[in-house]
Design a protein around this motif. Structure first.
Motif, PDB file in Angstrom:
ATOM      1  N   GLY A 182     -25.067 -11.604  -6.499  1.00  0.00           N
ATOM      2  CA  GLY A 182     -24.145 -12.450  -5.754  1.00  0.00           C
ATOM      3  C   GLY A 182     -23.309 -11.757  -4.701  1.00  0.00           C
ATOM      4  N   LEU A 183     -23.637 -10.510  -4.349  1.00  0.00           N
ATOM      5  CA  LEU A 183     -22.820  -9.776  -3.382  1.00  0.00           C
ATOM      6  C   LEU A 183     -23.114 -10.235  -1.958  1.00  0.00           C
ATOM      7  CD1 LEU A 183     -20.902  -7.439  -2.552  1.00  0.00           C
ATOM      8  CD2 LEU A 183     -22.944  -5.970  -2.481  1.00  0.00           C
ATOM      9  N   VAL A 184     -22.048 -10.573  -1.233  1.00  0.00           N
ATOM     10  CA  VAL A 184     -22.123 -10.902   0.192  1.00  0.00           C
ATOM     11  C   VAL A 184     -21.170  -9.964   0.919  1.00  0.00           C
ATOM     12  CG1 VAL A 184     -21.651 -12.640   1.958  1.00  0.00           C
ATOM     13  CG2 VAL A 184     -22.727 -13.319  -0.202  1.00  0.00           C
ATOM     14  N   VAL A 185     -21.670  -9.265   1.913  1.00  0.00           N
ATOM     15  CA  VAL A 185     -20.853  -8.341   2.710  1.00  0.00           C
ATOM     16  C   VAL A 185     -20.769  -8.875   4.126  1.00  0.00           C
ATOM     17  CG1 VAL A 185     -20.657  -6.001   3.630  1.00  0.00           C
ATOM     18  CG2 VAL A 185     -21.469  -6.354   1.292  1.00  0.00           C
ATOM     19  N   LEU A 186     -19.554  -8.960   4.649  1.00  0.00           N
ATOM     20  CA  LEU A 186     -19.331  -9.433   6.012  1.00  0.00           C
ATOM     21  C   LEU A 186     -18.979  -8.256   6.905  1.00  0.00           C
ATOM     22  CD1 LEU A 186     -17.167 -12.614   5.335  1.00  0.00           C
ATOM     23  CD2 LEU A 186     -19.641 -12.318   5.209  1.00  0.00           C
ATOM     24  N   ARG A 187     -19.553  -8.249   8.097  1.00  0.00           N
ATOM     25  CA  ARG A 187     -19.314  -7.169   9.048  1.00  0.00           C
ATOM     26  C   ARG A 187     -18.940  -7.736  10.413  1.00  0.00           C
ATOM     27  NH1 ARG A 187     -20.321  -1.866   6.779  1.00  0.00           N
ATOM     28  NH2 ARG A 187     -20.214  -1.310   8.967  1.00  0.00           N
ATOM     29  N   SER A 188     -18.194  -6.955  11.157  1.00  0.00           N
ATOM     30  CA  SER A 188     -17.770  -7.337  12.498  1.00  0.00           C
ATOM     31  C   SER A 188     -18.107  -6.235  13.485  1.00  0.00           C
ATOM     32  CB  SER A 188     -16.261  -7.599  12.526  1.00  0.00           C
ATOM     33  OG  SER A 188     -15.803  -7.797  13.844  1.00  0.00           O
ATOM     34  N   LEU A 189     -18.454  -6.624  14.709  1.00  0.00           N
ATOM     35  CA  LEU A 189     -18.643  -5.663  15.796  1.00  0.00           C
ATOM     36  C   LEU A 189     -17.464  -5.708  16.771  1.00  0.00           C
ATOM     37  CD1 LEU A 189     -22.449  -6.216  16.444  1.00  0.00           C
ATOM     38  CD2 LEU A 189     -21.339  -4.486  15.026  1.00  0.00           C
ATOM     39  N   THR A 190     -16.436  -6.445  16.389  1.00  0.00           N
ATOM     40  CA  THR A 190     -15.291  -6.665  17.262  1.00  0.00           C
ATOM     41  C   THR A 190     -14.420  -5.436  17.415  1.00  0.00           C
ATOM     42  OG1 THR A 190     -15.163  -9.028  16.786  1.00  0.00           O
ATOM     43  CG2 THR A 190     -13.121  -7.955  17.442  1.00  0.00           C
TER      44      THR A 190
END
Length: 362
Positions: free
Chosen positions: A207-215
């Motif tokens: 159930g792992l969800v990782v969110l990433r940003s390039l901002t």
């Protein structure tokens, strides 16, 4: 209260969850409120974005960018969803997982996860980490039956980098664990060639969800590009909640460029430089009377506690500096500010202004 005693808030305390650092910035102010790096865009990034403008007559095709991001994190493309900024992913999760029975947000942290959950009709439970513990994560504080959990790492606004092992303890069957790593690319540890404490490449945690940003590192806030890494069986549910062609062709070009080996190398070099600038900022802040810097800041911003922070923020604006108010973050309050890491010369000018304001208030 012991450190292992849960602090759980289901009641709705009043916080302006929609307030963000850009609201603090104004003409002529030095921006210490927004955690976006202010540097010229490198050619390897600017050129593909510019070239993409010649392909705007065609609908965006995310296939190539998705494959590039997957390769960068050693994932399968089926485990990647590109988004219009990492913040869009919070909305997708809140909308697609409306059946969650007990969503929990670990605070203090970025307010968009809770705002998105509330807007989708969820009743959100807050787990509050404490200043006296350095705002460090204790997995035991999260209720065992929470089936949707949000935590930041490193956490905005506390700048705490939690051990990956502690965050991983929150993963379990029947739960979606969302780890916001929007600032992971700003972290640095000597003799560590990769981002310390990141779970982006972990495929074994249920159930792992990782969110990433390039901002942040690449200064792309206006382009709106981020992505989500998660189980292949969950990604289609989230994609179904996403608007058609949600990520523009220039944003896809940026995602591809930022996933390249050259970009990753440059990112690590920038993170090392940010670490040195952060150390300087923290050292100078700890020299200022009546200012407290909790814990061990690890990202591109530093929280401070100082009595009368709101009035101090106004006085700093008069002296040309914009800083982020902290009272909109659950778990903080009116005596908190967040300060972005900048070059040492800017930091020194800011510290002089801060000392002047505090001395005048004494």
């Amino acid at each position: 209260m012991s450190r292992r005693t849960p602090v759980r808030h289901a009641e709705r305390m009043t916080y302006d969850l929609d307030h963000h650092g850009d609201a603090e910035v104004g003409a002529g102010l030095i921006d210490l409120a927004v955690n976006v790096r202010h540097q010229p865009m490198p050619g390897w990034l600017a050129d593909p974005i510019r070239d993409a403008l010649g392909r705007l007559s065609a609908y965006p095709d995310a296939t190539g960018a998705t494959a590039a991001v997957a390769e960068r994190h050693r994932r399968d493309p089926s485990e990647v969803l590109l988004t219009a900024g990492a913040a869009q992913a919070f909305v997708l999760l809140a909308q697609a997982l409306r059946g969650a029975r007990r969503p929990v947000v670990v605070h203090p942290q970025f307010t968009e996860p809770e705002a998105a959950l509330q807007n989708a009709g969820h009743v959100v439970e807050r787990v509050l980490l404490r200043e006296q513990d350095g705002f460090r994560l204790d997995p035991a504080l999260v209720p065992d039956d929470a089936d949707l959990v949000f935590v930041g790492n490193p956490t905005n606004p506390t700048s705490v980098l939690h051990p990956a092992g502690d965050v991983a303890k929150l993963a379990r069957p029947g739960r979606v664990l969302v780890v916001d790593e929007a600032f992971a690319d700003t972290t640095y540890r000597e003799n560590c060639p990769e981002e310390p404490e990141s779970l982006a490449e972990r495929r074994d945690l249920p159930g792992l969800v990782v969110l990433r940003s390039l901002t942040k590192t690449w200064g792309l806030a206006g382009l709106r590009i981020g992505y989500l890494l998660g189980p292949a069986e969950l990604v289609p549910r989230l994609a179904a909640a996403q608007p058609l062609w949600a990520v523009s062709t220039p944003a896809l070009a940026a995602a591809t460029a930022c996933a390249s080996p050259a970009a990753v190398t440059a990112e690590r070099e920038i993170a090392a430089a940010v670490a040195a600038e952060r150390i300087h900022l923290v050292e100078r802040l700890r020299e200022v009377p009546k200012v407290t810097v909790p814990g061990d800041p690890a990202s591109a911003f530093v929280p401070v506690r100082v009595e009368g922070a709101d009035e101090i923020r106004v006085e700093l604006r008069k002296r040309g500096f914009a800083v982020r108010r902290g009272d909109t973050f659950p778990g903080l309050g009116p005596d908190w500010l967040r300060i972005a890491v900048r070059d040492t010369a800017t930091t020194d000018r800011f510290i002089a202004a801060l000392e002047e304001v505090i001395e005048e208030r004494s």
